[in-house]
Design a protein around this motif. Structure first.
Motif, PDB file in Angstrom:
ATOM      1  N   THR A 175     -21.858 -80.860  20.400  1.00  0.00           N
ATOM      2  CA  THR A 175     -22.803 -80.152  19.536  1.00  0.00           C
ATOM      3  C   THR A 175     -23.715 -81.135  18.800  1.00  0.00           C
ATOM      4  O   THR A 175     -23.226 -82.074  18.184  1.00  0.00           O
ATOM      5  N   VAL A 188     -20.725 -78.708  10.957  1.00  0.00           N
ATOM      6  CA  VAL A 188     -19.711 -77.984  11.748  1.00  0.00           C
ATOM      7  C   VAL A 188     -18.333 -78.353  11.220  1.00  0.00           C
ATOM      8  O   VAL A 188     -18.160 -79.420  10.617  1.00  0.00           O
ATOM      9  N   PRO A 235     -20.416 -73.944  16.895  1.00  0.00           N
ATOM     10  CA  PRO A 235     -21.576 -73.631  16.061  1.00  0.00           C
ATOM     11  C   PRO A 235     -22.054 -72.233  16.385  1.00  0.00           C
ATOM     12  O   PRO A 235     -21.848 -71.750  17.494  1.00  0.00           O
ATOM     13  N   THR A 255     -25.269 -71.148  16.492  1.00  0.00           N
ATOM     14  CA  THR A 255     -26.415 -71.187  17.399  1.00  0.00           C
ATOM     15  C   THR A 255     -26.808 -72.633  17.700  1.00  0.00           C
ATOM     16  O   THR A 255     -27.971 -72.948  17.853  1.00  0.00           O
ATOM     17  N   GLY A 256     -25.828 -73.523  17.727  1.00  0.00           N
ATOM     18  CA  GLY A 256     -26.117 -74.944  17.945  1.00  0.00           C
ATOM     19  C   GLY A 256     -26.478 -75.256  19.383  1.00  0.00           C
ATOM     20  O   GLY A 256     -26.339 -74.426  20.273  1.00  0.00           O
TER      21      GLY A 256
END
Lengths: 192, 192
Positions: B102, B110, B163, B165-166
């Motif tokens: 990520t 995170v 996440p 919307t990572g």
């Protein structure tokens, strides 16, 4: 005077407008260390600490029922968003922190909704976020409320943060004064 | 000597075991400010800052490609759990931080999984959590890796933080050295 051509474009700052209330503020002067009605700038990297300890806290409350560091508010950004958001974390080992209808114990944290009522000891803080452009710093602006702001906010269900498994408090059972103290503690306060 | 009857019951501390790697660590001595193979205690209330600035960071990296404050690691507790968990937040305006697969930009954060590979500039840090009992403090323990630890961890899909919307990076496309530098930056490094 700077030539206006040379100055960087000014960005608006996200502002946390914080309306504070304490039932005995006039007697105990618990807000004597707060600068009211004045925008104060904070860097996004630093947690904004609130508590009794004037050395480690940016915002100090003058009351023995407040922990040395009661809680922190920290900026962050969601993925793919340029807006600042804030998270509140309870740093007190002794006292609970209630954010709208969610009860936070030591080291529990929630994202602050756009409008949040934060309660601990006999304090009530209504925290409202006004979005800005800068992601380097944000402002705080403190105002004093003579009446508790709790009634207005607590019965609006959309205002609650969403904990995964937190304890939800029934908003409408909160007593008139919205105070978190036990009857014993109330007596202690009145005796001071 | 204290009488053992009078001493508080000892609690085990959660430990973040951090294995660090940099391809040029022997030439550039980038880890000269790290105390290796030694448990160091940190209070849960304070974010553990990592970066180049020795004044504001608890863990300093001696390399101009590192931001003054690169990232922070902070303890928190999930609701209804006594265990410590940790969150990592990118505090660098210039550099990305990659946590397993990520990609974190400035102020993105995170939760650290039990085992996480943290990458920035040419650094790789493998962070492994060993649970303890105390919720007041935790330990860090640094070890030096001569080979990059990336290969082992990046192809295990369960190790990724989640996440909302990572940006997820395809783990198996990470090159052999797992370095984040562009070819130009690599040349710059080799010229030093």
């Amino acid at each position: 005077m700077h030539n206006i051509d040379d100055v960087e474009t000014e960005e608006t700052l996200t502002c946390l407008r914080i309306t504070v209330h304490h039932p005995l503020h006039e007697i105990k002067n618990v807000f004597q260390l707060i600068h009211f009605n004045k925008r104060e700038k904070h860097m996004v990297e630093d947690p904004l600490k609130v508590g009794r300890d004037t050395k480690s806290c940016h915002i100090s409350l003058y009351d023995l029922r407040v922990s040395r560091v009661q809680f922190s508010i920290q900026a962050f950004r969601h993925f793919n968003s340029s807006k600042l958001f804030f998270e509140i974390k309870n740093l007190s080992k002794k006292g609970k922190l209630i954010v709208n209808n969610t009860e936070l114990e030591h080291l529990n944290k929630v994202e602050l909704p756009k409008k949040a009522l934060v309660r601990f000891a006999e304090f009530q803080l209504l925290v409202e976020k006004e979005d800005g452009e800068s992601t380097e710093s944000f402002d705080t602006f403190f105002e004093l409320a003579r009446t508790p702001p709790c009634q207005e906010i607590l019965c609006a269900p959309s205002m609650s943060p969403i904990p995964e498994t937190g304890i939800l408090i029934n908003a409408c059972t909160v007593p008139q004064q919205c105070s978190l103290q036990t009857p014993v503690e109330m007596e202690e306060c009145e005796l001071k």
